[in-house]
Design an enzyme around this catalytic site. Structure first.
Site, mmCIF file in Angstrom:
data_model
loop_
_atom_site.group_PDB
_atom_site.id
_atom_site.type_symbol
_atom_site.label_atom_id
_atom_site.label_comp_id
_atom_site.label_asym_id
_atom_site.label_seq_id
_atom_site.Cartn_x
_atom_site.Cartn_y
_atom_site.Cartn_z
ATOM 1 N N GLU A 146 1.870 5.967 5.801
ATOM 2 C CA GLU A 146 0.598 4.916 4.845
ATOM 3 C C GLU A 146 0.915 4.322 3.720
ATOM 4 O O GLU A 146 0.875 2.618 3.526
ATOM 5 C CB GLU A 146 -0.111 5.527 4.704
ATOM 6 C CG GLU A 146 -1.580 4.102 4.551
ATOM 7 C CD GLU A 146 -3.314 4.946 4.203
ATOM 8 O OE1 GLU A 146 -4.205 4.148 3.993
ATOM 9 O OE2 GLU A 146 -3.380 5.997 3.047
ATOM 10 N N ASP A 203 -8.522 -0.656 -1.502
ATOM 11 C CA ASP A 203 -9.023 -0.158 -2.083
ATOM 12 C C ASP A 203 -8.259 1.489 -2.386
ATOM 13 O O ASP A 203 -7.679 2.112 -1.728
ATOM 14 C CB ASP A 203 -10.441 -0.132 -0.647
ATOM 15 C CG ASP A 203 -10.003 0.225 0.688
ATOM 16 O OD1 ASP A 203 -9.151 -0.063 0.599
ATOM 17 O OD2 ASP A 203 -10.640 0.906 1.380
#
Length: 643
Positions: free
Chosen positions: A576, A372
């Protein structure tokens, strides 16, 4: 520390990086001898190490600190490895109990506000009593303790509590060493788990599985806790959740429990509880497989493949309205409202728009898919039999078969608590049942997803009955799970890898199918040019499985070099995701959610969960020569072909 920052942190962001314009040297005194002869700290990396050591000493309340020259000259590979193993994993560990709930319960996401709240499944009344006692004993926590309803969780119920979000109870174990007469809050202890970091302060499904891969050698008790918590979730919430917050009750994430359980068993097989944990994990994963992943509406009965189709209503509450401004803006103009007002009206049911319902059905599927967001799945995910999901389900089928035959004498008894609908308690299954399912799925994936012309696997749209044309690096997952033939593997190496390989590793999608970035097609975080740890890890292992060790080593080195140079040049940053086309500023990702792991000053204290793990795991696959070259900062081309 103040003098150092004034001299070197010229952009005043609390970091010393290659963007700063200071003199890049700082004189220090030497108080280890009678003479105050000192040395000068030089270069961005050593200066940032000095800043980190000073800040951490200050945080510990030390007025003075001795910093050895060797600490500042520690090579970045060794330093990053040491920090992950001795500090960052501990800082990312959580427990939900009297000692840990103050840290675990708060939700740092910008859209989440209010006092901490915990929801308890009806099958564990001892936990309700436990947390009620904590709430009474520690009123300063303002802990709100709530029951979850009995029976099946519905989309309507989940939406109904979105205005009262809370953490979900997890597994607890008895404290056997507590003396008689201690209160209930001393009798139970939460099983530990790992969080990704930054604004993600809960147990995420596939994040935790990849984190565990980097923790097996040093933090095995936490990995065991992760597995126990996953089993608890399947028992009480019907699946391993996206994460343990109330607004995630309707969706899961890519299923990796059997893979994690078998890897963990290999690391702990001589421990007395090893086989029991493995059996419980296999039984729980089996139940989740039947109840969630291979039943309607996730199962497409025509193709025999599965899709991501979670339950839910409205927009995801963990995201603010601004995330969907491009979706709500046309309706805001239509009804003369702001985007925020339009989002609120849609979620409370006063604005009914079927097109929005369809969009958010797919959006929830995108989030369950774990990617996502990405143009690969945006706007159609609930209809896609993705390569990645069906490879994971094939892996579950293979893993259950292997565990049943190897560890349970090819005779797995299904107790009542792990029965799926239609099961009879104490039914016995052999490995053949699962091997046949795996064989069938392998054939179906190759039938519907293999594209001979492109030499890669593509997602299959179960509504249009056509393959997607979008090229994603998940096309390499069939190597990891073992469904590709040798001929298909050779095509993937020849045609697919060059599509995604860049200077810093593998990009998540191809540049061509992502399309030109524009206002109508904004950059998405799971699209080119961004690379993510899970894709690197599964590609390394998949290539090694088929004997492509050189290709695996090259991709491994590229990713580790990217991470090492970012750590070296950007004050210890580990984030990330990365722009794998940019070795100079790879962490400065321009996408819809920014980049988690960048929100610190002075010293990193967490990194980011699965990126940390990819570094530890990648180094475990690397030669000593590669590690030395990484420490020296050599790019792959200089390491592979020295002049």
């Amino acid at each position: 520390m103040r003098d150092l920052l004034q001299r070197e942190d010229t952009d005043n962001d609390g970091l010393i990086t290659i963007d700063d314009g200071g003199p890049k040297d700082f004189p220090l005194g030497n108080y280890s001898t009678q003479h105050e002869t000192g040395f000068t700290v030089r270069g961005v990396y050593q200066l940032s190490c000095l800043l980190q050591e000073l800040y951490l000493a200050q945080k510990r309340g030390l007025g003075t600190v001795t910093i050895r020259r060797t600490q500042l000259e520690e090579d970045p590979v060794h330093r990053l490895t040491r920090l992950i193993k001795t500090s960052w994993w501990d800082n990312l560990t959580r427990r939900i109990d009297a000692d840990g709930i103050e840290l675990a319960a708060p939700d740092p996401k910008p859209s989440m506000k209010g006092a901490p709240r915990i929801y308890i499944p009806p099958e564990v009344p001892e936990q309700h009593a436990y947390y009620s006692a904590i709430s009474k004993e520690r009123p300063e926590l303002r802990l709100d303790v709530q029951w979850l309803p009995k029976g099946e969780m519905t989309a309507e119920y989940i939406k109904g509590i979105n205005h009262e979000p809370g953490i979900l109870a997890m597994e607890m174990e008895a404290e056997l060493d507590q003396p008689e007469g201690k209160g209930i809050t001393k009798q139970l202890k939460g099983c530990p788990f790992i969080v990704p970091g930054d604004q993600f302060n809960e147990l995420y499904n596939w994040d935790a599985c990849f984190c565990a891969l980097g923790m097996l050698d040093t933090h095995l008790p936490i990995v065991k806790g992760i597995i126990k918590n996953f089993i608890f979730e399947i028992k009480h919430y019907g699946k391993v959740l996206n994460a343990n917050r109330s607004y995630y009750l309707g969706r899961s994430q890519p299923p990796l429990l059997t893979w994690l359980a078998l890897k963990t068993f290999s690391a702990m097989k001589h421990q007395p509880d090893a086989l029991d944990i493995l059996k419980s994990a296999i039984l729980a994963a089996r139940k989740e497989y039947h109840v969630w992943w291979t039943s309607r509406p996730r199962l497409d009965e025509e193709s025999g493949l599965s899709r991501y189709r979670p339950i839910g209503k409205g927009s995801p509450p963990e995201c603010g309205a601004e995330v969907f401004s491009h979706v709500f803006t046309p309706y805001a103009k239509k009804y003369g409202m702001t985007v925020e007002e339009t989002c609120t009206a849609y979620n409370d049911g006063t604005l009914a728009e079927p097109e929005l319902d369809v969009f958010f059905d797919h959006d929830r599927a995108v989030r369950e898919n774990g990617h996502d967001t990405s143009n690969r799945v945006e706007g159609l995910c609930a209809d896609l039999a993705t390569v990645d999901l069906n490879c994971l389900l094939y892996r579950i089928e293979e893993d259950v078969a292997i565990a049943t035959e190897t560890y349970f004498d090819d005779s797995l008894t299904i107790p009542a608590e792990f029965c799926a609908p239609g099961d009879q308690p104490n039914t016995i299954e052999s490995s053949n049942f699962w091997l046949e399912r795996a064989r069938k799925r392998k054939d179906l994936i190759n039938k519907y997803c293999w594209n001979e012309e492109k030499g890669m696997y593509l997602d299959y749209n179960t509504v249009t009955k056509q393959q997607s044309t979008f090229e994603g690096v998940t096309c390499l997952w069939p190597l990891w799970c073992g469904i590709a033939s040798d001929k298909q593997a050779a095509r993937l190496v020849k045609d697919a890898i060059p599509t995604f390989e860049r200077v810093g590793g593998l990009a998540s999608t191809s540049k061509e199918t992502r399309g030109m970035v524009s206002e109508a097609n904004p950059q998405k975080q799971w699209d080119y040019p961004n690379g993510w740890a899970p894709h690197q890890i599964l590609a390394w292992d998949g290539l090694r499985r088929y004997g492509y060790f050189d290709e695996s080593a090259r991709l491994n080195y590229r990713w580790l070099h990217l991470l090492t140079e970012c750590f070296r040049n950007w004050n210890g940053s580990v984030v990330e995701k990365y722009n794998v086309t940019d070795l100079k500023r790879p962490h400065k990702v321009d996408a819809e959610y920014g980049n988690q792991g960048r929100n610190f000053k002075y010293a990193p204290q967490e990194g980011f969960g699965w990126t940390n793990a990819s570094y530890i795991y990648g180094l475990s696959l690397s030669t000593s020569e590669a590690k030395e070259a990484l420490a020296q900062g050599l790019p792959w081309e200089d390491f592979a072909c020295p002049s």
